[in-house]
Design a protein around this motif. Structure first.
Motif, PDB file in Angstrom:
ATOM      1  N   ASN A   1    -133.044  38.350 -32.404  1.00  0.00           N
ATOM      2  CA  ASN A   1    -133.257  39.386 -31.402  1.00  0.00           C
ATOM      3  C   ASN A   1    -134.747  39.472 -31.085  1.00  0.00           C
ATOM      4  O   ASN A   1    -135.581  39.432 -31.993  1.00  0.00           O
TER       5      ASN A   1
ATOM      6  N   GLY B   1    -132.774  42.634 -37.628  1.00  0.00           N
ATOM      7  CA  GLY B   1    -132.142  43.928 -37.821  1.00  0.00           C
ATOM      8  C   GLY B   1    -131.742  44.172 -39.260  1.00  0.00           C
ATOM      9  O   GLY B   1    -131.303  43.265 -39.964  1.00  0.00           O
TER      10      GLY B   1
ATOM     11  N   ALA C   1    -130.006  50.236 -36.288  1.00  0.00           N
ATOM     12  CA  ALA C   1    -130.703  49.209 -37.063  1.00  0.00           C
ATOM     13  C   ALA C   1    -132.207  49.412 -36.976  1.00  0.00           C
ATOM     14  O   ALA C   1    -132.738  49.776 -35.931  1.00  0.00           O
TER      15      ALA C   1
ATOM     16  N   ARG D   1    -135.745  47.512 -36.875  1.00  0.00           N
ATOM     17  CA  ARG D   1    -136.159  46.214 -36.364  1.00  0.00           C
ATOM     18  C   ARG D   1    -137.488  45.828 -36.991  1.00  0.00           C
ATOM     19  O   ARG D   1    -138.421  46.630 -37.050  1.00  0.00           O
TER      20      ARG D   1
ATOM     21  N   THR E   1    -133.113  51.088 -33.388  1.00  0.00           N
ATOM     22  CA  THR E   1    -132.395  50.910 -32.141  1.00  0.00           C
ATOM     23  C   THR E   1    -130.908  51.121 -32.437  1.00  0.00           C
ATOM     24  O   THR E   1    -130.495  51.148 -33.592  1.00  0.00           O
TER      25      THR E   1
ATOM     26  N   TYR F   1    -124.380  44.824 -32.081  1.00  0.00           N
ATOM     27  CA  TYR F   1    -125.215  43.703 -32.483  1.00  0.00           C
ATOM     28  C   TYR F   1    -124.440  42.510 -33.033  1.00  0.00           C
ATOM     29  O   TYR F   1    -125.038  41.493 -33.349  1.00  0.00           O
TER      30      TYR F   1
ATOM     31  N   CYS G   1    -122.925  42.896 -35.884  1.00  0.00           N
ATOM     32  CA  CYS G   1    -123.185  43.147 -37.309  1.00  0.00           C
ATOM     33  C   CYS G   1    -121.835  43.168 -38.023  1.00  0.00           C
ATOM     34  O   CYS G   1    -121.281  44.219 -38.305  1.00  0.00           O
TER      35      CYS G   1
ATOM     36  N   MET H   1    -127.912  39.854 -39.818  1.00  0.00           N
ATOM     37  CA  MET H   1    -127.832  41.319 -39.922  1.00  0.00           C
ATOM     38  C   MET H   1    -126.470  41.726 -40.474  1.00  0.00           C
ATOM     39  O   MET H   1    -126.238  42.879 -40.788  1.00  0.00           O
TER      40      MET H   1
END
Length: 163
Positions: free
Chosen positions: A36, A41, A72, A74, A90, A94, A96, A116
């Motif tokens: 990202n 994350g 998450a 960052r 954020t 994602y 995740c 992540m």
């Protein structure tokens, strides 16, 4: 893989807890090479109601897929240390996911298994974990809650006797 993922439920008036070795943090590869643009994350510890469903993971097997926004931290300095800064939080979808790492029970390092995701280390643990998740979905529907807590949340305090 120095974390744990557990399942906790009540059955026939008895609480049951199953715990599996896992990682909840990105591997070193992904810390140094974030996917990202905002940085690697790390999931913010909290409860995420109905955040997962069983579905097809991108590696071609069934896993728990993120279906609701999650928070998450960052970290974008591309070193091997995970920085936790509340100013970087954020929220979003994602990918995740919760999945397994290996096709065996060989213990290895988490260098690139998780960008992540929450990853169970051993395939035998994954098979048991996932079967229990499938049972839960059968009874309660394809909406699974995930709660991430930290070791400090288990701090045991000394009880003092009151005279």
């Amino acid at each position: 893989f120095n974390d744990f993922i557990g399942l906790f439920w009540k059955q026939n008036d008895q609480w049951i807890l199953k715990v599996y070795e896992a990682t909840t943090k990105a591997g070193i590869y992904w810390r140094e090479n974030p996917m990202n643009v905002g940085g690697t994350g790390t999931l913010v510890p909290k409860q995420y109601l109905g955040a997962y469903q069983i579905g097809m993971f991108h590696l071609g097997y069934l896993a728990l897929l993120q279906v609701k926004p999650m928070k998450a931290y960052r970290d974008n300095n591309k070193d091997d240390i995970i920085d936790i800064d509340p100013k970087t939080i954020t929220e979003g979808l994602y990918g995740c996911d919760i999945h397994h790492a290996y096709q065996s029970d060989a213990i290895q390092l988490n260098n690139n298994w998780s960008a992540m995701c929450q990853v169970i280390e051993k395939i035998s643990d994954w098979n048991e974990f996932f079967a229990l998740c499938q049972d839960a979905v059968h009874y309660w529907g394809n909406s699974l809650t995930y709660t991430l807590i930290e070791e400090k949340d288990f701090a045991i305090t000394e009880e003092k006797e009151v005279a």
